[in-house]
Design an enzyme around this catalytic site. Structure first.
Site, PDB file in Angstrom:
ATOM      1  N   SER A 138       2.889  -7.726   3.425  1.00  0.00           N
ATOM      2  CA  SER A 138       2.785  -6.329   3.844  1.00  0.00           C
ATOM      3  C   SER A 138       3.879  -5.498   3.190  1.00  0.00           C
ATOM      4  O   SER A 138       5.018  -5.933   3.061  1.00  0.00           O
ATOM      5  CB  SER A 138       2.915  -6.204   5.366  1.00  0.00           C
ATOM      6  OG  SER A 138       2.884  -4.839   5.741  1.00  0.00           O
ATOM      7  N   LYS A 193      -0.503 -11.726   9.917  1.00  0.00           N
ATOM      8  CA  LYS A 193      -0.697 -10.527   9.094  1.00  0.00           C
ATOM      9  C   LYS A 193      -1.847  -9.686   9.644  1.00  0.00           C
ATOM     10  O   LYS A 193      -1.791  -8.443   9.637  1.00  0.00           O
ATOM     11  CB  LYS A 193      -0.977 -10.931   7.640  1.00  0.00           C
ATOM     12  CG  LYS A 193      -1.326  -9.763   6.703  1.00  0.00           C
ATOM     13  CD  LYS A 193      -0.239  -8.691   6.685  1.00  0.00           C
ATOM     14  CE  LYS A 193      -0.356  -7.710   5.531  1.00  0.00           C
ATOM     15  NZ  LYS A 193      -1.647  -7.144   5.256  1.00  0.00           N
ATOM     16  N   HIS A 196      -0.513  -7.799  12.536  1.00  0.00           N
ATOM     17  CA  HIS A 196       0.315  -6.725  11.966  1.00  0.00           C
ATOM     18  C   HIS A 196      -0.564  -5.544  11.599  1.00  0.00           C
ATOM     19  O   HIS A 196      -0.255  -4.390  11.929  1.00  0.00           O
ATOM     20  CB  HIS A 196       1.056  -7.242  10.731  1.00  0.00           C
ATOM     21  CG  HIS A 196       1.636  -6.171   9.863  1.00  0.00           C
ATOM     22  ND1 HIS A 196       0.869  -5.396   9.007  1.00  0.00           N
ATOM     23  CD2 HIS A 196       2.913  -5.729   9.706  1.00  0.00           C
ATOM     24  CE1 HIS A 196       1.636  -4.527   8.383  1.00  0.00           C
ATOM     25  NE2 HIS A 196       2.887  -4.703   8.782  1.00  0.00           N
ATOM     26  N   ASN A 197      -1.663  -5.801  10.914  1.00  0.00           N
ATOM     27  CA  ASN A 197      -2.539  -4.710  10.487  1.00  0.00           C
ATOM     28  C   ASN A 197      -3.225  -4.048  11.669  1.00  0.00           C
ATOM     29  O   ASN A 197      -3.462  -2.830  11.653  1.00  0.00           O
ATOM     30  CB  ASN A 197      -3.582  -5.234   9.497  1.00  0.00           C
ATOM     31  CG  ASN A 197      -2.988  -5.482   8.124  1.00  0.00           C
ATOM     32  OD1 ASN A 197      -1.782  -5.634   7.974  1.00  0.00           O
ATOM     33  ND2 ASN A 197      -3.829  -5.529   7.117  1.00  0.00           N
ATOM     34  N   GLU A 200      -0.806  -1.747  13.017  1.00  0.00           N
ATOM     35  CA  GLU A 200      -0.742  -0.636  12.059  1.00  0.00           C
ATOM     36  C   GLU A 200      -1.849   0.381  12.327  1.00  0.00           C
ATOM     37  O   GLU A 200      -1.609   1.598  12.315  1.00  0.00           O
ATOM     38  CB  GLU A 200      -0.860  -1.201  10.646  1.00  0.00           C
ATOM     39  CG  GLU A 200      -0.848  -0.184   9.523  1.00  0.00           C
ATOM     40  CD  GLU A 200      -1.076  -0.857   8.174  1.00  0.00           C
ATOM     41  OE1 GLU A 200      -1.909  -0.362   7.395  1.00  0.00           O
ATOM     42  OE2 GLU A 200      -0.423  -1.884   7.910  1.00  0.00           O
TER      43      GLU A 200
END
Length: 492
Positions: A138, A193, A196-197, A200
């Site tokens: 990222s 990940k 995480h997105n 986001e």
């Protein structure tokens, strides 16, 4: 430069912007890099030549247009990092690479692959004597070039081999710690990940709603809104996304107008937010705020429908005059509290996945990996790490003493902001979803008893009773006048 006959430390496949920048980052950190690009015959030569003779000129990067030559150029155990589009391209590359590799060689997937695909690829590679690492990366183009947050998982035996390389190109937190650490086995790196997105997506939607409220409730100018975001970025809301929002609002195009006012209100998505929601549902975890953010992107794409609907319904705004400072204080509270809910939902899902898949994820370590380089880097990630290091570890992030007190302090303004937005017909689905999640979380009782009664009535799905021990299931003969409750096994 790589001298003749000298083997490269790592090979990188995929020379789109992310791949190019990672190759340059690797070379700048002292590694010898071999690059190869997977495109149509004739085109790949142009891509490799352009990069090697352009941005990579004079650096320790050597280009190859044939994959056997590329693999042969690597020192053993070979380390090959793929920066290609997730999906079939990864599998096709693996099938090309495997006949050319030797036992113990390492393949790294640095794309946004689905963690279930990575589960399969780790098992496949290990069955053939190779090692496979699924590494979430990222930070976008800037992070790839100057330091990203990197989340590797997969074949644990590969970690000591790839650690020096990956940590050298990772971002550094304020305390100097590299934002890269081993996540766990199988597809855990890509799962982290993915979450995480998802966070986001939630962050971006929340910030967009704050912008919308300032613009339409307070009628602030772009410069005034930019100033507000810049001020917020100096305190507890300091983050990469808040910082760039202030810059975006001030940016003017060549014609001299504010570019933000000329961008069509339709937002795209590549799938990782959707995957987060799907996996939350599969694991039985609430992820309402992030789901709302995903669905709002889908709604934004229905531009023609929204324009038609606007003509069908008309609303009378109250024309109320609001105190600028009062609304901004409430908006700050709503944004801060909702962001905490977004992270809390994400980390709760990570814990559930860790327990379900036996990954033994270190939530504090993950929070620290996100402090630099990545898109959701925020000042309060330090506080999240500290919360998860406490003994005993809190069952939920919002139960940690620091965050519990923060939410208590923010709640009045949070409620007030949602109330005002609803009154003035301003859509704030993420703020609302966050607040409703919080209310559900702190409600010792919910109306699910009625739902379970309905399910038992029409489908004999059974229920538990408040006057019996948990784990005992009952079915009621609902159509009988006097009823008849029988203990039974759950049908689910």
């Amino acid at each position: 430069m790589i001298e003749n006959g000298q083997k490269a430390d790592i090979g990188l496949i995929g020379l789109a912007v992310m791949g190019e920048n990672l190759a340059l980052n690797l070379a700048d950190k002292g590694w010898h890099v071999a690059v190869y690009n997977r495109t149509l015959p004739g085109v790949e030569e142009e891509v490799v030549e352009r990069f090697v003779n352009g941005r990579a000129h004079g650096k320790s990067i050597r280009g190859y247009t044939a994959i056997p030559d590329f693999v042969d150029s690597l020192s053993t155990p070979r380390k090959v990092m793929m920066m290609v589009r997730a999906g079939d391209a990864v599998d096709q590359l693996m099938e090309q690479l495997f006949p050319l590799l030797s036992p113990g060689d390492i393949v790294i997937d640095g794309g946004n692959s689905n963690y279930e695909d990575t589960n399969r690829r780790v098992a496949l590679a290990e069955s053939r004597g190779f090692r496979f690492v699924g590494a979430g990366v990222s930070g976008g183009e800037e992070g790839a070039l100057h330091g990203a947050s990197i989340m590797p998982g997969g074949s644990v035996e590969a970690w000591e081999e790839v650690r020096p390389i990956l940590q050298s190109i990772a971002a550094r937190a304020a305390d100097g710690t590299p934002c890269c650490g081993w996540i766990g086995p199988a597809g855990s790196g890509h799962f982290v990940k993915m979450i995480h997105n998802g966070i986001e997506y939630g962050d971006m939607q929340l910030i967009a709603e704050a912008y919308w409220v300032m613009k339409h409730l307070l009628q602030l100018s772009n410069e005034e809104m930019a100033s507000v975001f810049a001020h917020w970025n100096e305190g507890k809301l300091r983050s990469y996304l808040i910082e760039i929002t202030s810059r975006i609002l001030q940016h003017k195009d060549k014609a001299g107008g504010y570019l933000i006012d000329k961008i069509l209100d339709t937002a795209g998505q590549k799938g990782t937010g959707k995957w987060s929601v799907i996996n939350a549902m599969e694991l039985g975890m609430p992820l309402g705020l992030i789901a709302a953010a995903v669905f709002e992107r889908s709604f934004s794409a229905q531009k023609n429908l929204r324009e038609s609907a606007a003509k069908q319904f008309s609303f009378l705004r109250s024309q109320a005059v609001y105190s600028r400072q009062e609304i901004l204080d409430s908006l700050y509270a709503a944004l801060y509290a909702s962001k905490l809910v977004s992270y809390a939902q994400g980390f709760a899902l990570l814990q559930k996945a860790s327990d379900s898949f036996d990954w033994k994820l270190d939530l504090a370590s993950i929070a620290r990996m996100w402090r630099g380089g990545c898109i959701i880097r925020s000042i309060f990630l330090n506080d999240i790490a500290v919360a998860f290091e406490a003994q005993p570890q809190p069952k939920h992030l919002l139960f940690a003493p620091y965050f519990r007190e923060e939410i208590r302090r923010l709640l009045p303004g949070w409620k007030s902001l949602v109330l005002h937005a609803m009154k003035e017909e301003l859509p704030v689905p993420a703020f609302s979803a966050a607040l409703n999640y919080f209310y559900s979380l702190v409600s010792p009782k919910l109306p699910a008893n009625l739902i379970q009664a309905q399910r038992d009535y029409f489908g004999a799905h059974t229920f538990e009773r408040t006057d019996e021990c948990r784990g005992q299931f009952f079915h009621e003969e609902w159509t009988r006048q006097d009823g008849d409750t029988k203990q039974t096994e759950s049908y689910e």
